[in-house]
Design an enzyme around this catalytic site. Structure first.
Site, PDB file in Angstrom:
ATOM      1  N   ASP A  13      42.380  50.660  25.693  1.00  0.00           N
ATOM      2  CA  ASP A  13      42.970  49.340  25.938  1.00  0.00           C
ATOM      3  C   ASP A  13      44.420  49.236  25.479  1.00  0.00           C
ATOM      4  O   ASP A  13      44.873  48.165  25.059  1.00  0.00           O
ATOM      5  CB  ASP A  13      42.127  48.232  25.262  1.00  0.00           C
ATOM      6  CG  ASP A  13      40.708  48.204  25.789  1.00  0.00           C
ATOM      7  OD1 ASP A  13      40.518  48.514  26.976  1.00  0.00           O
ATOM      8  OD2 ASP A  13      39.791  47.880  25.003  1.00  0.00           O
ATOM      9  N   LYS A  16      47.267  51.124  29.509  1.00  0.00           N
ATOM     10  CA  LYS A  16      47.514  52.286  30.393  1.00  0.00           C
ATOM     11  C   LYS A  16      47.697  51.811  31.841  1.00  0.00           C
ATOM     12  O   LYS A  16      48.515  52.338  32.579  1.00  0.00           O
ATOM     13  CB  LYS A  16      46.335  53.275  30.321  1.00  0.00           C
ATOM     14  CG  LYS A  16      46.113  53.858  28.936  1.00  0.00           C
ATOM     15  CD  LYS A  16      44.863  54.699  28.855  1.00  0.00           C
ATOM     16  CE  LYS A  16      43.579  53.904  28.977  1.00  0.00           C
ATOM     17  NZ  LYS A  16      43.322  52.967  27.860  1.00  0.00           N
ATOM     18  N   GLY A  40      38.593  49.527  31.734  1.00  0.00           N
ATOM     19  CA  GLY A  40      39.064  48.282  32.337  1.00  0.00           C
ATOM     20  C   GLY A  40      40.569  48.274  32.224  1.00  0.00           C
ATOM     21  O   GLY A  40      41.098  48.146  31.125  1.00  0.00           O
ATOM     22  N   HIS A  41      41.249  48.488  33.334  1.00  0.00           N
ATOM     23  CA  HIS A  41      42.712  48.610  33.320  1.00  0.00           C
ATOM     24  C   HIS A  41      43.314  47.394  34.033  1.00  0.00           C
ATOM     25  O   HIS A  41      43.029  47.154  35.204  1.00  0.00           O
ATOM     26  CB  HIS A  41      43.152  49.902  34.024  1.00  0.00           C
ATOM     27  CG  HIS A  41      42.685  51.140  33.302  1.00  0.00           C
ATOM     28  ND1 HIS A  41      42.946  52.409  33.743  1.00  0.00           N
ATOM     29  CD2 HIS A  41      41.982  51.289  32.158  1.00  0.00           C
ATOM     30  CE1 HIS A  41      42.426  53.278  32.897  1.00  0.00           C
ATOM     31  NE2 HIS A  41      41.828  52.625  31.941  1.00  0.00           N
ATOM     32  N   GLN A 223      40.123  55.315  28.572  1.00  0.00           N
ATOM     33  CA  GLN A 223      39.760  55.318  27.154  1.00  0.00           C
ATOM     34  C   GLN A 223      40.971  55.765  26.303  1.00  0.00           C
ATOM     35  O   GLN A 223      42.089  55.559  26.722  1.00  0.00           O
ATOM     36  CB  GLN A 223      38.532  56.213  26.887  1.00  0.00           C
ATOM     37  CG  GLN A 223      37.230  55.653  27.425  1.00  0.00           C
ATOM     38  CD  GLN A 223      37.062  55.756  28.927  1.00  0.00           C
ATOM     39  OE1 GLN A 223      37.211  56.822  29.500  1.00  0.00           O
ATOM     40  NE2 GLN A 223      36.770  54.650  29.569  1.00  0.00           N
ATOM     41  N   THR A 299      36.258  44.972  30.222  1.00  0.00           N
ATOM     42  CA  THR A 299      35.009  45.345  30.883  1.00  0.00           C
ATOM     43  C   THR A 299      33.837  44.510  30.378  1.00  0.00           C
ATOM     44  O   THR A 299      33.001  44.062  31.149  1.00  0.00           O
ATOM     45  CB  THR A 299      34.740  46.855  30.659  1.00  0.00           C
ATOM     46  OG1 THR A 299      35.828  47.572  31.234  1.00  0.00           O
ATOM     47  CG2 THR A 299      33.441  47.302  31.315  1.00  0.00           C
ATOM     48  N   GLY A 301      34.163  41.867  27.790  1.00  0.00           N
ATOM     49  CA  GLY A 301      34.511  40.557  27.214  1.00  0.00           C
ATOM     50  C   GLY A 301      34.341  40.481  25.709  1.00  0.00           C
ATOM     51  O   GLY A 301      34.570  39.432  25.098  1.00  0.00           O
TER      52      GLY A 301
HETATM   53  P1  GDP Z   1      44.044  49.641  29.443  1.00  0.00           P
HETATM   54  O1  GDP Z   1      42.583  49.765  29.430  1.00  0.00           O
HETATM   55  O2  GDP Z   1      44.706  50.646  28.538  1.00  0.00           O
HETATM   56  O3  GDP Z   1      44.658  49.653  30.810  1.00  0.00           O
HETATM   57  O4  GDP Z   1      44.399  48.201  28.792  1.00  0.00           O
HETATM   58  P2  GDP Z   1      43.650  46.809  29.125  1.00  0.00           P
HETATM   59  O5  GDP Z   1      44.070  46.347  30.459  1.00  0.00           O
HETATM   60  O6  GDP Z   1      42.197  46.914  28.838  1.00  0.00           O
HETATM   61  O7  GDP Z   1      44.251  45.903  27.978  1.00  0.00           O
HETATM   62  C1  GDP Z   1      45.617  45.624  27.870  1.00  0.00           C
HETATM   63  C2  GDP Z   1      45.830  44.092  27.952  1.00  0.00           C
HETATM   64  O8  GDP Z   1      47.122  43.768  27.514  1.00  0.00           O
HETATM   65  C3  GDP Z   1      45.730  43.551  29.358  1.00  0.00           C
HETATM   66  O9  GDP Z   1      45.192  42.249  29.306  1.00  0.00           O
HETATM   67  C4  GDP Z   1      47.184  43.494  29.815  1.00  0.00           C
HETATM   68  O10 GDP Z   1      47.421  42.514  30.824  1.00  0.00           O
HETATM   69  C5  GDP Z   1      47.867  43.120  28.540  1.00  0.00           C
HETATM   70  N1  GDP Z   1      49.228  43.628  28.343  1.00  0.00           N
HETATM   71  C6  GDP Z   1      49.777  44.778  28.809  1.00  0.00           C
HETATM   72  N2  GDP Z   1      51.012  44.945  28.296  1.00  0.00           N
HETATM   73  C7  GDP Z   1      51.249  43.888  27.507  1.00  0.00           C
HETATM   74  C8  GDP Z   1      52.338  43.503  26.667  1.00  0.00           C
HETATM   75  O11 GDP Z   1      53.346  44.191  26.524  1.00  0.00           O
HETATM   76  N3  GDP Z   1      52.214  42.325  26.007  1.00  0.00           N
HETATM   77  C9  GDP Z   1      51.117  41.538  26.110  1.00  0.00           C
HETATM   78  N4  GDP Z   1      51.095  40.407  25.403  1.00  0.00           N
HETATM   79  N5  GDP Z   1      50.057  41.878  26.863  1.00  0.00           N
HETATM   80  C10 GDP Z   1      50.121  43.039  27.545  1.00  0.00           C
HETATM   81  P1  IMO Z   2      39.906  51.732  28.759  1.00  0.00           P
HETATM   82  O1  IMO Z   2      40.129  52.787  29.798  1.00  0.00           O
HETATM   83  C1  IMO Z   2      38.148  50.617  24.920  1.00  0.00           C
HETATM   84  C2  IMO Z   2      34.328  52.496  23.879  1.00  0.00           C
HETATM   85  C3  IMO Z   2      33.133  51.570  23.795  1.00  0.00           C
HETATM   86  C4  IMO Z   2      32.316  52.289  22.746  1.00  0.00           C
HETATM   87  C5  IMO Z   2      32.562  53.755  23.051  1.00  0.00           C
HETATM   88  C6  IMO Z   2      31.481  54.413  23.902  1.00  0.00           C
HETATM   89  O2  IMO Z   2      39.859  50.349  29.272  1.00  0.00           O
HETATM   90  O3  IMO Z   2      40.873  51.922  27.625  1.00  0.00           O
HETATM   91  P2  IMO Z   2      30.814  54.227  26.474  1.00  0.00           P
HETATM   92  O4  IMO Z   2      30.419  53.048  27.295  1.00  0.00           O
HETATM   93  O5  IMO Z   2      32.038  54.929  26.942  1.00  0.00           O
HETATM   94  O6  IMO Z   2      29.687  55.188  26.222  1.00  0.00           O
HETATM   95  O7  IMO Z   2      31.174  53.601  25.022  1.00  0.00           O
HETATM   96  O8  IMO Z   2      33.795  53.807  23.755  1.00  0.00           O
HETATM   97  N1  IMO Z   2      35.070  52.441  25.148  1.00  0.00           N
HETATM   98  C7  IMO Z   2      36.258  51.831  25.301  1.00  0.00           C
HETATM   99  N2  IMO Z   2      36.977  51.090  24.449  1.00  0.00           N
HETATM  100  N3  IMO Z   2      38.617  50.857  26.151  1.00  0.00           N
HETATM  101  C8  IMO Z   2      37.922  51.631  27.018  1.00  0.00           C
HETATM  102  O9  IMO Z   2      38.422  52.010  28.216  1.00  0.00           O
HETATM  103  C9  IMO Z   2      36.664  52.115  26.622  1.00  0.00           C
HETATM  104  N4  IMO Z   2      35.713  52.864  27.231  1.00  0.00           N
HETATM  105  C10 IMO Z   2      34.760  53.060  26.307  1.00  0.00           C
HETATM  106  O10 IMO Z   2      33.513  50.274  23.399  1.00  0.00           O
HETATM  107  O11 IMO Z   2      32.836  52.039  21.461  1.00  0.00           O
HETATM  108 MG    MG Z   3      40.886  48.600  28.994  1.00  0.00          MG
END
Ligand code: GDP
Ligand code: IMO
Ligand code: MG
Length: 442
Positions: A13, A16, A40-41, A223, A299, A301
């Site tokens: 998270d 990426k 969840g991207h 991840q 993914t 919540g």
């Molecule tokens: P990922 O799984 O690595 O792609 O990251 P996620 O999408 O799960 O979580 C990143 C969250 O931060 C998302 O809700 C983005 O919309 C938000 N986000 C991304 N860059 C920034 C930033 O520079 N500032 C803030 N406040 N939010 C950001």
């Molecule tokens: P993105 O790509 C954050 C965590 C789960 C759990 C562990 C194992 O959005 O960064 P799994 O379902 O993979 O067997 O769970 O890994 N986990 C993540 N945490 N971001 C993710 O993906 C994750 N994918 C799995 O919360 O601790």
């Molecule tokens: Mg994510």
């Protein structure tokens, strides 16, 4: 040599999705190399917000070929839903290809994931319950079902019958649970196969041809490094290889084709699920980060655990991935604090200080963070579009991270939108992939 890997430098998270979307403007191909719908991207631009689980984050750029490579485990239900939702929002998916070698997540994988978690009791991993662990386990045990099977009805029927012989007994005898029937799964998966069939192909040659012919290819990690099966905080990890090396195994490309590795790191740290987290803040500051950063799982919540930035983790990440630069995201979240802290080392119960991330989770559990305190900044920075316009304290913060990790921070993100981004160290906003490659060569 044209390929760049984007990897999560912490526990996932890190944004990426945003970084890959920004790089995709300068790419010919984006390839997801591992994980599954546990990811969840989030990508935000022009008033839209997209949450992608399986589709690569290059999908919003019509000239980019998007590939779900063999290292990914594909839940066809999630993928079909995602494709439909993208189409309904006007995003074309004609440029999406799915590896025939990718393994399929089946309903019994999701069921087993939840049942295994329940059985772990207090030692729960906190998985996303998306069937990821059981699907990779079947793959390693050489009894998985692949996309190549799914696209051919006879082959799929035979593979499903064989799988159900084992899974229905396992579910009944160990977990006292009924397994979905052959007919139910067959009917459901046949409809997914019809939709996905035209996209399923041998993707290895596509990726190879792209890198070989000098196209710009971005490998999208899912991840994070600390969730890697071998290099993360085992057993509180996922079942795949998010590290940069996973891009080679997960796509069929040799390491010599990769010339830059970008570690995406938040300006602080978050983690979802169980496991050690030395800099975790369970106080008001932790809540401040969670609310300002909207730190709730994309993914599932679930509220994310939040804490200070940990440069022991980032140095380890630079080491394991061979990082050539960091992209620092969510820097805007730190505005408003009197002081900010950066963890630079760990202290063990015997008083010893260590700077290397310990591979043994039992040691990590006993580590206390050693902090450096830096002045905070009060100004909101979401509208800042250049390094020069950042408050001096925020600049100092970023520079201190570079000093402590020995790695340049080439991109800074100050908000979720594409436009809330600026680049450093000579990286050009118009050609970020090319200039990140040039930076890696310096
Ligand atoms: P990922 O799984 O690595 O792609 O990251 P996620 O999408 O799960 O979580 C990143 C969250 O931060 C998302 O809700 C983005 O919309 C938000 N986000 C991304 N860059 C920034 C930033 O520079 N500032 C803030 N406040 N939010 C950001
Ligand atoms: P993105 O790509 C954050 C965590 C789960 C759990 C562990 C194992 O959005 O960064 P799994 O379902 O993979 O067997 O769970 O890994 N986990 C993540 N945490 N971001 C993710 O993906 C994750 N994918 C799995 O919360 O601790
Ligand atoms: Mg994510």
């Amino acid at each position: 040599m044209p390929a760049v890997v984007v990897v999560g430098a912490q526990w996932g998270d890190e944004a990426k999705g945003k970084v890959v979307d920004c790089l995709a403007q300068d790419a010919d191909m984006v390839v997801r190399y591992g994980g599954g719908s546990n990811a969840g991207h989030t990508v935000r631009f022009d008033g839209h917000e997209f949450k992608l689980h399986l589709v690569p984050s290059g999908i919003f750029r019509p000239r980019v070929t998007n590939i779900i490579a063999s290292g990914v485990v594909v839940d066809p239900q999630v993928l079909v839903e995602e494709i439909r939702s993208l189409q309904a929002q006007g995003v074309a998916v004609d440029n999406l290809r799915i590896s025939a070698s990718a393994h399929v997540v089946m309903p019994y994988h999701r069921l087993l994931d939840a049942l295994e978690e329940k059985q772990r009791g207090s030692a729960q991993i906190g998985t996303t319950c998306r069937g990821i662990g059981p699907a990779y386990a079947d793959k390693a045990a050489r009894k998985g079902i692949r996309m190549a099977d799914l696209r051919q009805p006879d082959r799929f029927a035979e593979a499903l019958r064989r799988a159900l012989e084992e899974k229905s007994r396992l579910l009944k005898m160990v977990y006292e649970t009924d397994c979905p029937t052959f007919e139910d799964i067959w009917r459901e998966y046949k409809s997914y196969a019809e939709i996905l069939r035209p996209m399923i192909t041998d993707t290895d040659p596509l990726v190879y041809h792209a890198v070989k012919s000098g196209q710009r290819v971005v490998f999208e990690g899912a991840q994070g490094t600390l969730l890697d099966l071998d290099h993360g905080t085992y057993p509180y990890v996922t079942s795949s290889h998010p590290v940069a090396g996973g891009a080679c195994v997960g796509t069929g490309i040799g390491p010599t084709y990769i010339d830059a590795v970008i570690g995406v790191a938040k300006a602080y740290t978050t983690r979802v699920g169980s496991g050690a987290f030395p800099t975790e803040l369970t106080n008001e500051t932790g809540n401040y980060l969670r609310e300002r950063g909207r730190e709730y799982g994309t993914t599932t919540g679930r509220p994310r655990r939040c804490g200070w930035l940990d440069t022991v983790v980032l140095r380890y990440s630079a080491q394991v991935n061979g990082l050539t630069a960091f992209a620092m995201t969510l820097l805007d979240v730190l505005s408003g604090l009197d002081t900010v802290q950066i963890c630079r080392a760990y202290r063990l119960p015997n008083g010893e200080t260590i700077e290397q991330f310990p591979s043994d989770s039992a040691v990590l559990d006993r580590c206390e963070p050693v902090y450096e305190q830096l002045p905070g900044w009060k100004e909101e920075i979401a509208d800042v579009r250049s390094w020069e316009d950042l408050p001096a304290e925020a600049k100092r913060y970023v520079q201190r991270v570079e000093e402590l990790t020995g790695t340049p921070v080439a991109m800074v993100s100050v908000g979720p939108l594409r436009t809330q981004t600026f680049w450093r160290h000579g990286v050009s906003a118009d050609a970020p992939v090319r200039s990140l490659q040039a930076l890696a060569r310096r």
